[in-house]
Write a protein that holds these residues in place. Sequence first.
Motif, PDB file in Angstrom:
ATOM      1  N   LEU A  89      -5.560  -1.444  -4.499  1.00  7.91           N
ATOM      2  CA  LEU A  89      -5.799  -0.153  -5.134  1.00  7.91           C
ATOM      3  C   LEU A  89      -7.220   0.340  -4.862  1.00  7.91           C
ATOM      4  CD1 LEU A  89      -4.404   1.895  -6.952  1.00  7.91           C
ATOM      5  CD2 LEU A  89      -5.212   0.600  -8.928  1.00  7.91           C
ATOM      6  N   GLU A 113      -8.693   3.570  -2.844  1.00  7.85           N
ATOM      7  CA  GLU A 113      -9.647   4.502  -3.429  1.00  7.85           C
ATOM      8  C   GLU A 113     -10.853   4.692  -2.507  1.00  7.85           C
ATOM      9  OE1 GLU A 113     -12.269   5.133  -7.521  1.00  7.85           O
ATOM     10  OE2 GLU A 113     -11.325   3.182  -7.130  1.00  7.85           O
ATOM     11  N   ILE A 147       2.506   1.761  -3.361  1.00  8.84           N
ATOM     12  CA  ILE A 147       1.561   2.246  -4.358  1.00  8.84           C
ATOM     13  C   ILE A 147       1.304   3.736  -4.157  1.00  8.84           C
ATOM     14  CG2 ILE A 147      -0.867   2.135  -5.081  1.00  8.84           C
ATOM     15  CD1 ILE A 147      -0.731  -0.892  -4.536  1.00  8.84           C
ATOM     16  N   GLY A 198      -4.196   1.733 -13.750  1.00 13.06           N
ATOM     17  CA  GLY A 198      -4.080   0.657 -12.766  1.00 13.06           C
ATOM     18  C   GLY A 198      -3.015  -0.345 -13.137  1.00 13.06           C
ATOM     19  N   TYR A 208      -5.176  -4.966  -7.660  1.00 16.28           N
ATOM     20  CA  TYR A 208      -6.450  -4.256  -7.731  1.00 16.28           C
ATOM     21  C   TYR A 208      -7.215  -4.186  -6.421  1.00 16.28           C
ATOM     22  CZ  TYR A 208      -6.045  -3.553 -12.716  1.00 16.28           C
ATOM     23  OH  TYR A 208      -5.630  -3.138 -13.941  1.00 16.28           O
ATOM     24  N   TYR A 231      -5.169   6.717 -12.039  1.00 21.57           N
ATOM     25  CA  TYR A 231      -5.166   6.727 -10.582  1.00 21.57           C
ATOM     26  C   TYR A 231      -4.127   7.721 -10.097  1.00 21.57           C
ATOM     27  CZ  TYR A 231      -8.023   2.522 -10.481  1.00 21.57           C
ATOM     28  OH  TYR A 231      -9.042   1.623 -10.631  1.00 21.57           O
ATOM     29  N   GLU A 233       0.847  -1.203   0.000  1.00 19.33           N
ATOM     30  CA  GLU A 233       0.000   0.000   0.000  1.00 19.33           C
ATOM     31  C   GLU A 233       0.875   1.244   0.000  1.00 19.33           C
ATOM     32  OE1 GLU A 233      -3.804  -1.747   2.541  1.00 19.33           O
ATOM     33  OE2 GLU A 233      -2.960   0.214   3.018  1.00 19.33           O
TER      34      GLU A 233
END
Lengths: 110, 301
Positions: free
Chosen positions: A49, A53, A13, A24, A46, A78, A10
Amino acid sequence: MRQFKKGVLELIILKLLSQTEMYGYELVSVINSKSSSFDIKEGTLYPILYRLEDDGLVETRWEQLNDPLKRGKPKKYYAVTKKGKDVMEQSYELWKLVAKDIFEIMEAKG
Amino acid sequence: MNAKRYVNEIISRSCLPFVERQRLKNDLISEVEDALSNGETIEQVMERMGDPDEIARELYANYTGTEDTRPFREYKSELTIVGLPLVHIVRPVYGMAFGNMRVASAAGIRIGTRYGVRSFHGVPTARGIFAFGPKARGVFAMGIVSSGLISVGNVSMGLIALGNVSLGIFSLGNLAIAALFCLANFAVGLVSAGNLSAGYAAAGNLALGKFAIGNEVVGSFAFKITNLVEQMSEIQRFFAELDAPAFVKSFFTHVESALILFTDPSRAVSMILPFILVLIAVVFIPLMVSWGLLKIKENER
């Protein structure tokens, strides 16, 4: 072992998206190419991600297609949010503390 | 195999809620199509991204944060005919589907309300020559919702459709609509028979049609039956003299045979046994076969 890698994912990212917005699937190849210890697939990316979000740490926007002749469908970008940046920095500070403690414990003689 | 179908194979097995599946669909199709427009073939993309079931498994595991298996079992035969597998069976594991709700809400926050698990979440549609599952499509399809050439289901649609609610060229069921022939409680069709039937030609307790026979009738050429036994010869005369298209007359020939049968209750009862045997053959045997195949597949793991 898989769990701590996921937690760190996390963070990674958020960092990557703070540098530049991406599709993505771009994240998959960027993460895999930037690190030797991560080899992630779509199935892993995903869910993380989307969770980011949903938590407001990451936001999406649709790519403007300027060329009306191009038959391609608009794609989703993103990008990190302000809140995401804050969370990223806090999390990284925490991670550094934890990493330091782990290092000291594991490297201790005796 | 194209981008849409490959992605569909993935998300249909993911057992995720609708919103998540939609998001995934957008992102995954976008990814695959981008790769294709960059010169990759669909085979290369599939090779690189992986087996759809495996991706679905990963997605589910990452969403739920568990290593639980997804709440369904699947058997797909290797042999395909015109691109369709010979047999495709999907069996939801209901206990697990509800169990997931417990796990999910125990995991806290996001999952509680968002993942209201219904047992058909992202369970793939069974597609094959013989297809069985909650959702089934095929040459012979059996399911809760089914469609196909011969389709059996709670809600079914097809050339020959049997079901609670059925729609077809020929249909049989509780509420049935047919293009040609319909036999149902509530039957609507070109030619229909049933409790309440409506059509060009209709026979039933309440029959509406140009040609109609029944206890209550509405039609241009109608016969109202008040006492079957007494009126039998009248009825036969009515059918014989009826000026109607050939298919209507042949329908009424069968109605006549049925009515004759009804005058003799013991013979009518004796017809029930073959009917039950047919029902067993059509429903029970495929169920046993699919149960057996699934068991074999599980033992192979």
